[in-house]
Design a protein around this motif. Sequence first.
Motif, PDB file in Angstrom:
ATOM      1  N   PHE A  53       0.827  -1.207   0.000  1.00 44.39           N
ATOM      2  CA  PHE A  53       0.000   0.000   0.000  1.00 44.39           C
ATOM      3  C   PHE A  53       0.862   1.258   0.000  1.00 44.39           C
ATOM      4  O   PHE A  53       1.947   1.287   0.573  1.00 44.39           O
ATOM      5  CB  PHE A  53      -0.929   0.001   1.210  1.00 44.39           C
ATOM      6  CG  PHE A  53      -2.053  -0.988   1.103  1.00 44.39           C
ATOM      7  CD1 PHE A  53      -3.109  -0.769   0.232  1.00 44.39           C
ATOM      8  CD2 PHE A  53      -2.049  -2.155   1.861  1.00 44.39           C
ATOM      9  CE1 PHE A  53      -4.143  -1.696   0.128  1.00 44.39           C
ATOM     10  CE2 PHE A  53      -3.083  -3.072   1.766  1.00 44.39           C
ATOM     11  CZ  PHE A  53      -4.136  -2.849   0.879  1.00 44.39           C
ATOM     12  N   GLY A  54       0.347   2.294  -0.644  1.00 44.22           N
ATOM     13  CA  GLY A  54       1.053   3.566  -0.701  1.00 44.22           C
ATOM     14  C   GLY A  54       0.883   4.347   0.596  1.00 44.22           C
ATOM     15  O   GLY A  54      -0.224   4.472   1.115  1.00 44.22           O
ATOM     16  N   ILE A  55       1.994   4.863   1.111  1.00 49.16           N
ATOM     17  CA  ILE A  55       2.005   5.606   2.374  1.00 49.16           C
ATOM     18  C   ILE A  55       2.525   7.014   2.123  1.00 49.16           C
ATOM     19  O   ILE A  55       3.522   7.204   1.419  1.00 49.16           O
ATOM     20  CB  ILE A  55       2.901   4.911   3.419  1.00 49.16           C
ATOM     21  CG1 ILE A  55       2.408   3.477   3.686  1.00 49.16           C
ATOM     22  CG2 ILE A  55       2.949   5.710   4.713  1.00 49.16           C
ATOM     23  CD1 ILE A  55       3.333   2.669   4.591  1.00 49.16           C
ATOM     24  N   GLU A  56       1.846   7.996   2.697  1.00 50.38           N
ATOM     25  CA  GLU A  56       2.320   9.383   2.615  1.00 50.38           C
ATOM     26  C   GLU A  56       2.291  10.002   4.003  1.00 50.38           C
ATOM     27  O   GLU A  56       1.313   9.851   4.749  1.00 50.38           O
ATOM     28  CB  GLU A  56       1.465  10.211   1.663  1.00 50.38           C
ATOM     29  CG  GLU A  56       1.936  11.651   1.527  1.00 50.38           C
ATOM     30  CD  GLU A  56       1.243  12.413   0.422  1.00 50.38           C
ATOM     31  OE1 GLU A  56       0.903  13.589   0.632  1.00 50.38           O
ATOM     32  OE2 GLU A  56       1.043  11.824  -0.660  1.00 50.38           O
ATOM     33  N   GLU A  57       3.365  10.702   4.349  1.00 45.75           N
ATOM     34  CA  GLU A  57       3.420  11.409   5.621  1.00 45.75           C
ATOM     35  C   GLU A  57       3.042  12.878   5.417  1.00 45.75           C
ATOM     36  O   GLU A  57       3.552  13.542   4.523  1.00 45.75           O
ATOM     37  CB  GLU A  57       4.807  11.308   6.235  1.00 45.75           C
ATOM     38  CG  GLU A  57       5.132   9.914   6.744  1.00 45.75           C
ATOM     39  CD  GLU A  57       6.490   9.833   7.422  1.00 45.75           C
ATOM     40  OE1 GLU A  57       6.576  10.112   8.633  1.00 45.75           O
ATOM     41  OE2 GLU A  57       7.460   9.486   6.735  1.00 45.75           O
ATOM     42  N   VAL A  58       2.148  13.355   6.255  1.00 43.10           N
ATOM     43  CA  VAL A  58       1.694  14.742   6.226  1.00 43.10           C
ATOM     44  C   VAL A  58       2.279  15.444   7.447  1.00 43.10           C
ATOM     45  O   VAL A  58       1.983  15.052   8.586  1.00 43.10           O
ATOM     46  CB  VAL A  58       0.153  14.812   6.270  1.00 43.10           C
ATOM     47  CG1 VAL A  58      -0.316  16.257   6.321  1.00 43.10           C
ATOM     48  CG2 VAL A  58      -0.452  14.078   5.074  1.00 43.10           C
ATOM     49  N   PRO A  59       3.120  16.445   7.259  1.00 41.58           N
ATOM     50  CA  PRO A  59       3.727  17.117   8.415  1.00 41.58           C
ATOM     51  C   PRO A  59       2.677  17.757   9.319  1.00 41.58           C
ATOM     52  O   PRO A  59       1.747  18.413   8.840  1.00 41.58           O
ATOM     53  CB  PRO A  59       4.619  18.185   7.775  1.00 41.58           C
ATOM     54  CG  PRO A  59       4.858  17.717   6.381  1.00 41.58           C
ATOM     55  CD  PRO A  59       3.604  16.994   5.976  1.00 41.58           C
ATOM     56  N   ILE A  60       2.825  17.540  10.613  1.00 37.18           N
ATOM     57  CA  ILE A  60       1.947  18.171  11.602  1.00 37.18           C
ATOM     58  C   ILE A  60       2.810  18.748  12.719  1.00 37.18           C
ATOM     59  O   ILE A  60       4.002  18.443  12.822  1.00 37.18           O
ATOM     60  CB  ILE A  60       0.941  17.174  12.215  1.00 37.18           C
ATOM     61  CG1 ILE A  60       1.688  16.075  13.011  1.00 37.18           C
ATOM     62  CG2 ILE A  60       0.034  16.576  11.155  1.00 37.18           C
ATOM     63  CD1 ILE A  60       0.807  15.277  13.958  1.00 37.18           C
ATOM     64  N   ILE A  61       2.199  19.573  13.545  1.00 45.05           N
ATOM     65  CA  ILE A  61       2.826  20.004  14.801  1.00 45.05           C
ATOM     66  C   ILE A  61       2.123  19.271  15.930  1.00 45.05           C
ATOM     67  O   ILE A  61       0.906  19.364  16.097  1.00 45.05           O
ATOM     68  CB  ILE A  61       2.725  21.526  14.986  1.00 45.05           C
ATOM     69  CG1 ILE A  61       3.524  22.239  13.891  1.00 45.05           C
ATOM     70  CG2 ILE A  61       3.242  21.927  16.372  1.00 45.05           C
ATOM     71  CD1 ILE A  61       3.396  23.744  13.916  1.00 45.05           C
ATOM     72  N   PHE A  62       2.879  18.493  16.669  1.00 42.16           N
ATOM     73  CA  PHE A  62       2.355  17.699  17.775  1.00 42.16           C
ATOM     74  C   PHE A  62       2.537  18.502  19.059  1.00 42.16           C
ATOM     75  O   PHE A  62       3.654  18.889  19.413  1.00 42.16           O
ATOM     76  CB  PHE A  62       3.112  16.374  17.862  1.00 42.16           C
ATOM     77  CG  PHE A  62       2.701  15.472  19.001  1.00 42.16           C
ATOM     78  CD1 PHE A  62       1.779  14.458  18.800  1.00 42.16           C
ATOM     79  CD2 PHE A  62       3.252  15.633  20.271  1.00 42.16           C
ATOM     80  CE1 PHE A  62       1.404  13.614  19.837  1.00 42.16           C
ATOM     81  CE2 PHE A  62       2.883  14.795  21.309  1.00 42.16           C
ATOM     82  CZ  PHE A  62       1.961  13.786  21.094  1.00 42.16           C
ATOM     83  N   THR A  63       1.434  18.757  19.768  1.00 42.26           N
ATOM     84  CA  THR A  63       1.477  19.540  21.001  1.00 42.26           C
ATOM     85  C   THR A  63       1.049  18.671  22.169  1.00 42.26           C
ATOM     86  O   THR A  63      -0.052  18.125  22.166  1.00 42.26           O
ATOM     87  CB  THR A  63       0.544  20.764  20.908  1.00 42.26           C
ATOM     88  OG1 THR A  63       0.904  21.536  19.755  1.00 42.26           O
ATOM     89  CG2 THR A  63       0.664  21.632  22.150  1.00 42.26           C
ATOM     90  N   ASP A  64       1.917  18.533  23.157  1.00 43.83           N
ATOM     91  CA  ASP A  64       1.603  17.660  24.279  1.00 43.83           C
ATOM     92  C   ASP A  64       0.355  18.145  25.011  1.00 43.83           C
ATOM     93  O   ASP A  64       0.039  19.339  25.027  1.00 43.83           O
ATOM     94  CB  ASP A  64       2.785  17.604  25.252  1.00 43.83           C
ATOM     95  CG  ASP A  64       2.674  16.457  26.240  1.00 43.83           C
ATOM     96  OD1 ASP A  64       1.944  15.488  25.953  1.00 43.83           O
ATOM     97  OD2 ASP A  64       3.315  16.534  27.308  1.00 43.83           O
ATOM     98  N   ARG A  65      -0.347  17.203  25.609  1.00 50.90           N
ATOM     99  CA  ARG A  65      -1.598  17.506  26.311  1.00 50.90           C
ATOM    100  C   ARG A  65      -1.409  18.580  27.373  1.00 50.90           C
ATOM    101  O   ARG A  65      -0.349  18.649  28.037  1.00 50.90           O
ATOM    102  CB  ARG A  65      -2.172  16.242  26.938  1.00 50.90           C
ATOM    103  CG  ARG A  65      -1.342  15.664  28.033  1.00 50.90           C
ATOM    104  CD  ARG A  65      -2.078  14.621  28.882  1.00 50.90           C
ATOM    105  NE  ARG A  65      -2.470  13.440  28.130  1.00 50.90           N
ATOM    106  CZ  ARG A  65      -3.721  12.992  28.074  1.00 50.90           C
ATOM    107  NH1 ARG A  65      -4.690  13.649  28.681  1.00 50.90           N
ATOM    108  NH2 ARG A  65      -4.008  11.890  27.423  1.00 50.90           N
ATOM    109  N   SER A  66      -2.440  19.396  27.559  1.00 47.19           N
ATOM    110  CA  SER A  66      -2.438  20.371  28.640  1.00 47.19           C
ATOM    111  C   SER A  66      -3.367  19.936  29.770  1.00 47.19           C
ATOM    112  O   SER A  66      -3.299  20.468  30.876  1.00 47.19           O
ATOM    113  CB  SER A  66      -2.879  21.748  28.125  1.00 47.19           C
ATOM    114  OG  SER A  66      -4.176  21.683  27.555  1.00 47.19           O
TER     115      SER A  66
END
Length: 256
Positions: A198-211
């Motif tokens: 299967f084709g895989i693509e990564e989409v850049p995100i900003i991960f913010t730790d829980r508050s």
Amino acid sequence: MKDNLVIIPTYNERENIEDIIRAILLLNQKFEILIIDDNSPDGTAEVVHSLQKDYKDQLHIIQRAGKLGLGTAYIEGFKYALKNGYQYIFEMDADFSHNPLDLIELLKACKKEEVQLTIGSRYKTGVNVVNWPMGRVLMSYLASKYVRFITGLPVYDATAGFICYHRSVLETINLDKIKFIGYAFQIEMKFTAWKHGFGIEEVPIIFTDRSKGVSKMSKKIFKEAIFGVIQMKVNSWFKKYKVVKSPSSAQKTTVV
């Protein structure tokens, strides 16, 4: 066939659950949500049930007897999604570490003809993590490097838990054969999908730790992932993976 289902496993997420549900269901793109709650003693499930009055056809819940593991929660969610005819199935955390707006970007990428799995990636364009201690950032980043080195999996963020699957991936993978239940589950699912072609693509995100709330991450979970990778790679030498053809654009068109 239905459109988009976001699966959110929960354990003691009362502080976050209403806000994350409303944030997703207010998006311009239509999503439905399946909460899989592991008998949270803080009353998470009760909050979800109260919200179902407002979102009768969009909000669903499965309540389980106790803490049975992240992997088993997602497997149960995947089976629910396939049984009920959803086209695109998402994994997402309840604590806003994953931005609901990024669901739209994951969906957009997964609708490309050559792509069947998209990953909200913290590491594709560097290290995009906010509010994590440096030790935890390094542990997560190096774990993904390690997975890439050991398995050959062409993914920068192998432990990511923000995912969109086209249903063809989940129909092809034998979900009952997925072994890991912690964060190694995330690696095993990506690796298995890749081995099936299967084709895989990564989409850049900003991960913010829980508050709000308490993190479920631990060194034990990362240890399972590190040693599980070696076991998974060795086991793959003795398996035959049916390499599938990419679904045509016609197959991937959502039927309303």
